[in-house]
Scaffold this motif. Structure first.
Motif: not given
Length: 341
Positions: A236, A249, A260
């Protein structure tokens, strides 16, 4: 595959295809040294072509099956498969059948080896992850003469029976939810592709859904290794440094998604308005995170249960007419990280 016409292969079958005597076939399979290399190659080629596996049960037991169910999965470190095993075990514990597990690490050649060894003990059935296998593995499964249930996936044609979900549909539905929420700059992080066929199919479904909305995946990254929180943080950070204007994401599994999420919280991102995110699998272990990650339940426990039920039913009555092409339907959990459009 016609169940009524299925019978276990014998040395005679290998003898006929290879053009040598049954005794010579037996010598090759026992790794005797008194066989020429050319003959050995002919016999081994015939066994691979037919999917023949030697029977390690000796003497009086040679015509019988053992009360084992071979369960072949790609990983034990992935949080998905222990829950599948729980579902299988719950059903088998009330029978004489016992599961025995083989791990392939997503490698087709290792799957062949594990399958060969397990089938040589003549189990009563096979439960195997995925629909994609090498030609040699498919030949062994077809020739085994026992119930075979392929699990986790419904995007394809099974050798015998199948219990799973459509990963393409799962990716498509997540893509539609992302678009409906108004996100436009999408990053994708996945694992073990192309070897992880199910993650690949989710990615394909995602990109198809986004394309219909005029959106392309803006950045993507793939990796090999365990699905770890640390890997999710690392990927990330690298992706947002490379493509800082991403607003969503999508992770191929919850574990890297959780990594993340922890990174984004630490860095002060406003979730889900500044950036949204989602994973896949619905891993309960992650319920204690500061925010609830958007995800989809992969129906793991139910897949294990339904697969084992097919094995049990078919073991008791091979000609039983039961539903053995089962597609389950996962649902999106929006959590705190995906705006519900």
């Amino acid at each position: 595959m016609s169940r009524k016409n299925t019978r276990p292969l014998t040395l005679r079958d290998v003898s006929e295809v290879s053009g040598v005597s049954e005794m010579t076939v037996s010598r090759v399979l026992r790794n005797r040294s008194d066989v020429s290399e050319a003959t050995r190659e002919k016999v081994l080629k015939a066994t691979k072509q037919l999917g023949y596996v030697p029977n390690k049960i000796a003497g009086a037991l040679a015509s019988q099956r053992v009360n084992l169910v071979a369960v072949i999965i790609p990983s034990l470190s992935n949080m998905v498969f222990p829950e599948v095993m729980t579902g299988i075990s719950k059903i088998l514990e009330d029978t004489d059948l016992q599961p025995v597990v083989g791990v392939t690490d997503y490698l087709p050649e290792k799957e062949e080896k594990v399958l060969y060894e397990m089938l040589s003990w003549r189990p009563s059935g096979v439960i195997i992850a995925g629909l994609e296998h090498s030609d040699a593995s498919r030949a062994m499964l077809r020739a085994a003469g026992i119930p075979v249930v392929e699990i986790m996936d419904a995007d394809g044609d099974p050798i015998d029976a199948m219990v799973g979900i459509s990963h393409r549909r799962a990716g498509k539905e997540m893509g539609q939810a992302i678009l409906k929420a108004g996100y436009k700059r999408i990053g994708f992080m996945g694992t073990k592709m192309p070897l992880d066929h199910r993650a690949r199919k989710r990615f394909e479904g995602l990109t198809q859904a986004l394309a219909k909305g005029g959106v392309e995946v803006a950045d993507q990254e793939f990796y090999s290794g365990g699905s770890a929180l640390a890997k999710g943080r690392e990927m990330t950070a690298a992706m947002l440094e490379r493509t800082p204007n991403l607003d969503f994401l999508y992770y191929s599994n919850d574990m890297i998604g959780a990594g993340g999420l922890l990174y984004l919280i630490e860095k002060g991102y406003e979730i889900p308005t500044q950036i949204g995110l989602a994973g896949f699998n619905g891993v309960e272990l992650l319920q204690g995170l500061p925010m609830k990650l958007a995800t989809m339940d992969a129906c793991r426990l139910e897949i294990g249960r339904r697969a084992a039920e097919i094995i049990v039913a078919r073991t008791e009555n091979p000609d039983l007419d039961i539903d053995d092409r089962i597609e389950l339907t996962p649902k999106i959990s929006y959590g705190d990280t995906l705006i519900k459009g």
